[in-house]
Design an enzyme around this catalytic site. Structure first.
Site, short mmCIF file in Angstrom:
data_model
loop_
_atom_site.label_atom_id
_atom_site.label_comp_id
_atom_site.label_asym_id
_atom_site.label_seq_id
_atom_site.Cartn_x
_atom_site.Cartn_y
_atom_site.Cartn_z
NE ARG A 115 9.67 -0.94 -30.58
CZ ARG A 115 9.12 -2.16 -30.70
NH1 ARG A 115 9.85 -3.17 -31.03
NH2 ARG A 115 7.84 -2.33 -30.47
CG ASP A 141 7.18 -3.23 -24.73
OD1 ASP A 141 7.79 -3.24 -25.80
OD2 ASP A 141 5.94 -3.39 -24.64
NE ARG A 143 12.88 -7.62 -32.01
CZ ARG A 143 11.67 -7.92 -32.43
NH1 ARG A 143 11.30 -9.19 -32.51
NH2 ARG A 143 10.81 -6.99 -32.79
CE1 TYR A 146 0.24 -5.27 -29.21
CE2 TYR A 146 0.18 -2.92 -28.72
CZ TYR A 146 0.63 -3.97 -29.50
OH TYR A 146 1.44 -3.73 -30.57
NE ARG A 183 15.24 -12.51 -26.26
CZ ARG A 183 14.38 -12.66 -27.23
NH1 ARG A 183 13.89 -11.63 -27.84
NH2 ARG A 183 13.99 -13.85 -27.55
O1 1CP Z 1 15.07 1.70 -28.56
C1 1CP Z 1 13.92 1.50 -28.23
O2 1CP Z 1 12.98 2.15 -28.72
C2 1CP Z 1 13.70 0.43 -27.20
C3 1CP Z 1 12.56 0.63 -26.27
C4 1CP Z 1 11.21 0.14 -26.79
C5 1CP Z 1 10.11 0.95 -27.11
C6 1CP Z 1 10.06 2.46 -27.17
C7 1CP Z 1 10.79 -1.20 -26.94
C8 1CP Z 1 11.65 -2.37 -26.73
N1 1CP Z 1 9.46 -1.22 -27.27
C9 1CP Z 1 9.03 0.09 -27.39
C10 1CP Z 1 7.68 0.57 -27.69
C11 1CP Z 1 6.64 -0.38 -28.15
N2 1CP Z 1 6.40 -1.67 -27.74
C12 1CP Z 1 5.61 -0.02 -29.04
C13 1CP Z 1 5.42 1.36 -29.62
C14 1CP Z 1 6.38 1.60 -30.74
C15 1CP Z 1 6.04 0.87 -32.00
O3 1CP Z 1 4.96 1.09 -32.54
O4 1CP Z 1 6.91 0.12 -32.46
C16 1CP Z 1 4.78 -1.15 -29.21
C17 1CP Z 1 3.56 -1.26 -30.10
C18 1CP Z 1 5.29 -2.18 -28.40
C19 1CP Z 1 4.74 -3.55 -28.19
C20 1CP Z 1 5.75 -4.56 -28.50
N3 1CP Z 1 6.74 -4.94 -27.64
C21 1CP Z 1 5.98 -5.19 -29.73
C22 1CP Z 1 5.16 -5.00 -30.99
C23 1CP Z 1 4.12 -6.04 -31.11
C24 1CP Z 1 3.24 -5.78 -32.33
O5 1CP Z 1 2.03 -5.61 -32.16
O6 1CP Z 1 3.77 -5.77 -33.45
C25 1CP Z 1 7.11 -6.01 -29.57
C26 1CP Z 1 7.73 -6.91 -30.59
C27 1CP Z 1 7.58 -5.83 -28.25
C28 1CP Z 1 8.81 -6.42 -27.64
C29 1CP Z 1 9.96 -5.51 -27.65
N4 1CP Z 1 9.95 -4.24 -27.12
C30 1CP Z 1 11.21 -3.69 -27.23
C31 1CP Z 1 12.06 -4.67 -27.85
C32 1CP Z 1 13.53 -4.51 -28.12
C33 1CP Z 1 11.28 -5.79 -28.10
C34 1CP Z 1 11.74 -7.08 -28.73
C35 1CP Z 1 12.02 -8.05 -27.68
C36 1CP Z 1 12.88 -9.18 -28.16
O7 1CP Z 1 12.35 -10.07 -28.82
O8 1CP Z 1 14.08 -9.16 -27.86
#
Ligand code: 1CP
Length: 351
Positions: free
Chosen positions: A27, A77, A31, A154, A40
């Protein structure tokens, strides 16, 4: 394609010697960076960023402009795959991901089609090739996907969950329906990751974020069996280079030997495992990636430096370690502390 100027991430993932320990952060784009939050706000929501290859590329580059990282990760994502399968992904501010049409019945699963990434996820593949071009050989590009089990969880819940109760009910009550879903996801993820490799991804990470909520037997049958099938079917060499595969299973510390037998090149570790112990158990077979608790980044420079040194010492000397966090960086982290962290890995791992 230009030659790679910094290949220490690729080398470490393949257990080849490097002059220092490579470092990137799960990540890393997102954010915690004010420049991300600004984009964003302008775009309105997260999926608009993902669907615009130029914006996705710009965001993937943002952390590299601030920190001396050894890899870039595609900005996208894991949930784009279920979205492409027709579930309708959307985000509510402060609530995380949601699906308009979560899976409720056997018919819902039967009617799902395996994706054709070139058609259904064109925007991701364009982001991959654009980011690869923008990197211009500076560091390798990491592509990724969720594991079938994590995606299924999910899709069945329709959103994030603390206990994934519906998904576990399916597992014990209707295992055959869950297997049907996992098989379709496996074929979709193979197609998706191979398309990312053909578009320019040089490392692949599979996120099994929810593997660790399973029982020992269920982990093998409902998660590992499918990630193994994916790994077996991925393109292993592209443009004359091996494409290393990292398998990250949150809370998977009990299963290191099984995970190592999946065919992955490296295991992503969370902070509950000692690197020394993990290396003793599986270090001959695979590289290890991890595993600083992201909470350390909330402390001060002295504590961060001490923790980096402790983790480097725990792995010990020799090749096969990629420094990372044990899970994603959280939005509240001060970028100045991240800079301290990355610098510390550079400085202390040369010794
Ligand atoms: O730098 C990076 O890694 C950005 C790319 C990235 C990746 C690899 C994002 C952007 N998401 C992910 C993977 C991801 N997404 C996972 C696997 C990694 C982990 O375990 O953290 C998972 C479970 C998700 C699902 C997801 N998407 C969540 C988690 C929900 C939960 O169950 O807690 C969230 C919050 C998102 C949204 C998301 N994805 C990425 C970002 C920057 C965001 C936030 C969006 C925003 O509010 O601006």
């Amino acid at each position: 394609m230009s030659a790679l100027k910094n290949d220490c991430l690729l080398k470490s993932l393949l257990k080849e010697p490097t002059s220092r320990t490579p470092v990137w952060m799960m990540r890393q784009a997102g954010r915690h960076l004010p420049e991300y939050r600004k984009l964003r706000r302008q775009a309105g929501d997260f999926m608009s960023l993902c669907r615009d290859p130029e914006l996705a590329c710009e965001i993937a580059m943002q952390p590299l402009l601030r920190y001396k990282l050894d890899g870039a990760i595609l900005f996208s994502d894991i949930l784009t795959v279920p979205d492409a399968m027709g579930l309708g992904l959307y985000f509510v501010e402060g609530e995380g991901p949601k699906f308009r049409k979560p899976l409720r019945t056997e018919r819902d699963v039967e009617s799902l089609s395996v994706i054709n990434s070139k058609v259904d996820l064109t925007y991701v593949l364009e982001a991959v090739s654009l980011t690869r071009k923008e990197l211009d050989g500076s560091v390798p590009l990491i592509g990724f996907a969720g594991s079938p089990w994590t995606l299924a969880a999910y899709m069945i819940e329709g959103k994030s969950s603390r206990d994934f109760a519906r998904t576990k009910t399916w597992l014990y009550q209707h295992p055959e329906i869950l297997h049907q879903l996992l098989q379709k996801l496996t074929l979709s993820v193979v197609d998706y990751l191979n398309a990312q490799i053909c578009s320019g991804a040089q490392v692949i990470q599979i996120f099994d974020t929810w593997g660790g909520i399973l029982s020992d037997f269920a982990y093998e049958e409902f998660s590992l069996a499918y990630t193994r099938e994916i790994i077996t079917n991925l393109i292993s060499r592209h443009n004359d280079r091996e494409v290393p595969i990292v398998l990250f299973t949150k809370s998977g510390g009990n299963w290191l030997e099984k995970i190592a037998s999946s065919g992955c090149n490296a295991i992503g570790l969370d902070w509950t495992v000692s690197l020394r112990e993990a290396r003793r158990r599986v270090g001959a077979a695979v590289a290890l990636q991890g595993n600083m608790d992201p909470a350390v980044l909330r402390s001060n420079p002295e504590s961060i430096e001490l923790e980096v040194q402790r983790i480097l010492h725990s792995y010990g000397s020799g090749s096969g370690h990629v420094f990372n966090l044990g899970h994603g960086i959280t939005p509240d982290i001060d970028p100045r502390n991240v800079a301290v962290f990355v610098e510390a890995v550079h400085r202390y791992s040369r010794d």
